[in-house]
Enzyme design. Structure first.
Site, short mmCIF file in Angstrom:
data_model
loop_
_atom_site.label_atom_id
_atom_site.label_comp_id
_atom_site.label_asym_id
_atom_site.label_seq_id
_atom_site.Cartn_x
_atom_site.Cartn_y
_atom_site.Cartn_z
N GLU A 255 1.92 7.87 2.14
CA GLU A 255 2.49 7.48 3.43
C GLU A 255 3.93 7.12 3.17
O GLU A 255 4.20 6.07 2.59
CB GLU A 255 1.75 6.27 4.00
CG GLU A 255 0.48 6.58 4.72
CD GLU A 255 0.60 7.73 5.66
OE1 GLU A 255 1.68 7.90 6.27
OE2 GLU A 255 -0.37 8.49 5.76
N VAL B 3 10.03 7.84 -4.04
CA VAL B 3 8.99 7.44 -5.00
C VAL B 3 7.73 8.28 -4.81
O VAL B 3 7.07 8.68 -5.79
CB VAL B 3 8.69 5.93 -4.88
CG1 VAL B 3 7.53 5.52 -5.78
CG2 VAL B 3 9.93 5.11 -5.21
N GLY B 4 7.41 8.59 -3.57
CA GLY B 4 6.23 9.41 -3.29
C GLY B 4 6.28 10.75 -4.00
O GLY B 4 5.26 11.24 -4.52
N LYS C 225 -2.21 -2.54 -7.11
CA LYS C 225 -0.89 -3.09 -7.44
C LYS C 225 -0.10 -3.31 -6.15
O LYS C 225 0.39 -2.38 -5.54
CB LYS C 225 -0.08 -2.16 -8.34
CG LYS C 225 1.21 -2.87 -8.80
CD LYS C 225 2.34 -1.94 -9.13
CE LYS C 225 3.43 -1.84 -8.10
NZ LYS C 225 4.14 -3.06 -7.71
N GLU D 75 16.46 7.24 6.31
CA GLU D 75 15.73 6.01 6.61
C GLU D 75 16.55 4.82 6.12
O GLU D 75 16.96 4.77 4.97
CB GLU D 75 14.37 6.02 5.91
CG GLU D 75 13.54 4.82 6.28
CD GLU D 75 12.11 4.89 5.76
OE1 GLU D 75 11.94 5.20 4.57
OE2 GLU D 75 11.18 4.60 6.54
N GLY E 273 5.12 3.97 0.68
CA GLY E 273 6.46 3.58 0.24
C GLY E 273 7.46 4.66 0.58
O GLY E 273 7.27 5.42 1.55
N SER E 274 8.51 4.76 -0.21
CA SER E 274 9.58 5.70 0.14
C SER E 274 9.21 7.14 -0.25
O SER E 274 8.39 7.37 -1.14
CB SER E 274 10.86 5.31 -0.60
OG SER E 274 10.71 5.55 -1.98
N CYS F 73 7.68 1.48 8.54
CA CYS F 73 7.82 2.95 8.41
C CYS F 73 7.88 3.55 9.79
O CYS F 73 8.42 4.64 9.98
CB CYS F 73 6.63 3.59 7.74
SG CYS F 73 5.97 2.69 6.40
#
Ligand code: UN1
Length: 495
Positions: free
Chosen positions: A250, A232-233, A175, A385, A228-229, A284
Site C-alpha cells: 500500500e 521503499v515499496g 515491525k 506525494e 509506506g512510500s 496516504c
C-alpha cells in the site's frame, strides 16, 4: 523517567540483542520523551521468525472460528482501553484526539470484522467433469507473515494486517514504524491478553534497514505486507520477489478532489478541509490536489482560504485544536522544500507556506495549512506525494479535463468528486483511475470492511480491508475427491 519498552520475541519481553535503544518523542513537544525502545537487528528478526515458525504448526490447526473469538476479545479490550490508547497515540505521533480515537475505533472495527469473517473463510464447491468425483477449494493459511507498518495510523493499519493474518491461521513478525512503537506495543499486549499464543505474535522494534529489510529477506517468512512510500515499496517488492514471496504493498498517493460547477459548495468545502488538513495531510488518502471547475474557481478559493486560515493548530490533546503537528523535523523540512519548489515553479501561494512557531508551537513541528493556486498539472507540487498540509489547486474547464488531470499522476489511491449531476457522478466512477472513489465525500474516510488500495504506483494489485484482505492472507487449495473407485483420466476418459 521515560518508560522503557521491549521487543516481544518467542513469548518473552526482551531487549534488542544489540543492547541498543532509540527514543520516541512527542512531535508537538520535542522535549517530551514518550518512551525508549530497543533498536533491534537481524539477529532479533531471526529469533522472531524461528518462534513464529514453531507456533505456526499449532496455530494453523486451531479452528478459524476459535481464532476469530480471540480477535473479538482483542476488540473488546480495545474498547475498554480506547481513551488511554488514543491519548498515548496523540502524544506519540501528534494527530488530534478525535482522530486518534477514530484510529483506535478502526482497530476495533477490524477486530470485530475478523470475528465475523472467521466463520466465512469460504471455499467453492464446483461440479466435476467426471462422474462420482467432487471438486472444491479450501482456504489455507500460508505461514509466517512479515508485517511492516507506518506511523500515520499506528493502531488501524497494524490491525488491518495482524487481525486477518492471524484469523487466517498465519503467525506474525511485526515491525511497526519507529515513530510509533508505543501504540504498536499496546496492540501486542492486547492480542496476548486476548489469547493469541505468545509465539504466534512477535514484535521487533527498529529501523527499516536494520529490521524491515531482514524481515523482507528472511527465507522463512512467506508473505510480506507493507504500507509506506512507493520508493521503499519498490525495494521491498524487488527483494521479496527474488524469493517469490507474496507481497501486498500500500504505497503513495496524490489524491484529488474534483468540485464541479453544479456541486454543493458548502459541502465540498467541508470535504476538502477535512481531506487536505485532517491528520495534518499525513494520510496516504489525503487530498493534495483540488481540481476546480472554472465557473466556481474564484468563489471556492475565497471560501477555502478564509476557512483554512481559521484552522486552529496545536497540541492534539487540546480538544479545541483542529490540526496537530507533523511527525518529525525531517518531514517538516521536506514539506517546506516542496513549498519552495512550488513557488519556483510559478504557483501562487495564498496562505501558509511556513512553519508555525507562535508560543508553544515552537516546541514541536507545526506547519501552517498551505494553499497554492495557479498550479499546472505537470508541476512537481501537483505530481509528487508531499505528506503534509499542502494543497495544490488546479483550474479546469470541463469534467473530461478534470478527470484527465486527476488521472495524470503515477499514483491512484483515493479520489473524490463533488457534483449533483448523476451523469457526472457515473462518468467519474467509470473513468477515474483510482482504487477508491468518493462521490460527494472527501478522499479520506475508508471503512474497514471495504477493500482498500490503489492502482498504478500506489500498489501491486492487492487490497487491504474487507473480504479481499482475507484472500491475500490465505492460499487457495484445490481438492479433488474421486469416489468412483477407478482411475478416471480428466480430458481423456470422458471423451
Ligand atoms: C492511510 O492513509 O494510510 O481512509 C490510511 C482513510 C483511513 C485510512 C487511511 N480510514 O483515510
Amino acid at each position: 523517567m521515560s518508560k522503557v519498552y521491549k521487543n516481544f520475541i518467542d513469548g518473552e519481553w526482551v531487549d534488542a540483542s544489540t543492547g541498543e535503544t532509540f527514543e520516541n518523542r512527542n512531535p508537538a513537544n520535542w522535549d517530551e520523551v514518550v518512551g525508549i525502545f530497543p533498536r533491534s537487528s537481524k539477529e532479533d528478526v531471526d529469533r522472531a521468525v524461528r518462534a513464529a515458525r514453531k507456533a505456526y504448526k499449532e496455530w494453523r490447526l486451531v479452528p478459524a472460528p476459535v481464532r476469530g473469538e480471540i480477535m473479538k476479545k482483542a476488540g473488546d479490550i480495545m474498547v475498554e482501553r480506547k481513551e488511554e490508547i488514543a491519548r498515548l497515540m496523540t502524544r506519540e505521533m501528534g494527530k488530534i484526539l478525535a482522530e486518534t480515537r477514530g484510529d483506535v475505533q478502526e482497530g476495533i472495527d477490524t477486530a470485530y470484522y475478523a470475528f465475523g469473517e472467521s466463520r466465512r473463510l469460504f471455499g467453492h464447491t464446483v461440479p466435476s467433469e467426471l462422474p462420482n468425483k467432487f471438486n472444491m477449494t479450501m482456504r489455507m493459511p500460508i505461514g509466517v507473515a512479515g508485517l511492516i507498518t507506518p506511523w500515520n495510523f499506528p493502531m488501524a493499519i497494524p490491525s488491518w494486517k495482524i487481525f486477518p493474518a492471524l484469523t487466517c491461521g498465519n503467525t506474525v513478525v511485526f515491525k511497526p514504524a519507529s515513530d510509533t512503537p508505543a501504540t504498536a506495543t499496546v496492540l501486542v499486549e492486547i492480542l496476548l491478553e486476548a489469547g493469541v499464543p505468545p509465539q504466534a505474535i512477535n514484535l521487533v522494534h527498529g529501523t527499516g534497514s536494520e529490521v524491515g529489510i531482514p524481515i523482507v529477506e528472511h527465507p522463512d517468512i512467506d508473505l510480506i505486507s507493507f504500507t509506506g512510500s512507493s520508493k521503499v515499496g519498490k525495494i521491498i517488492n524487488e527483494k521479496a520477489g527474488r524469493q517469490l514471496k507474496r507481497v501486498s504493498l500500500e504505497l503513495g498517493g496524490k489524491n484529488a478532489q474534483i468540485v464541479m460547477d453544479d456541486a454543493n459548495l458548502e459541502l465540498a468545502l467541508e470535504g476538502v478541509l477535512w481531506g487536505a488538513f485532517g491528520t495534518t495531510g499525513q494520510r496516504c488518502t489525503a487530498t493534495s490536489r483540488l481540481i476546480l471547475h472554472e465557473k466556481i474557481h474564484d468563489k471556492f478559493v475565497e471560501m477555502l482560504v478564509d476557512a483554512t486560515t481559521k484552522l486552529k493548530l496545536g497540541n492534539g490533546l487540546d480538544e479545541s485544536v483542529q490540526v496537530g503537528p507533523v511527525i518529525n523535523k525531517g518531514q517538516l523540512e521536506t514539506i517546506h522544500s516542496y513549498v519552495e519548489i512550488g513557488k519556483k515553479e510559478g504557483a501562487t501561494l495564498l496562505c501558509g507556506g511556513e512553519p508555525a512557531e507562535d508560543g508553544d508551537l515552537k516546541k514541536g513541528f507545526f506547519y501552517k495549512p498551505t494553499i497554492f493556486v495557479d498550479v499546472k498539472p505537470s508541476m512537481r507540487i501537483a505530481q509528487e506525494e508531499i505528506f503534509g498540509p499542502v494543497l495544490s489547486v488546479i483550474k479546469v474547464g470541463s469534467l473530461d479535463e478534470a478527470i484527465e488531470v486527476l488521472n495524470g499522476t503515477v499514483y491512484g489511491l483515493s479520489s473524490s468528486i463533488y457534483t449533483q449531476d448523476v451523469n457526472n457522478a457515473y462518468k467519474a466512477m467509470r473513468d477515474i483511475e483510482a482504487g477508491i472513489t468518493y462521490i460527494n465525500g472527501p478522499t479520506i474516510g475508508a471503512e474497514c470492511h471495504m477493500p482498500f488500495g490503489g492502482v498504478k504506483e500506489t500498489g501491486n494489485g492487492h487490497r487491504e480491508g474487507g473480504w479481499t484482505v482475507y484472500e491475500f492472507f490465505s492460499e487457495v487449495k484445490t481438492v479433488y475427491v474421486d469416489f468412483s473407485g477407478r482411475l478416471q483420466r480428466a480430458q481423456i476418459d470422458n471423451r
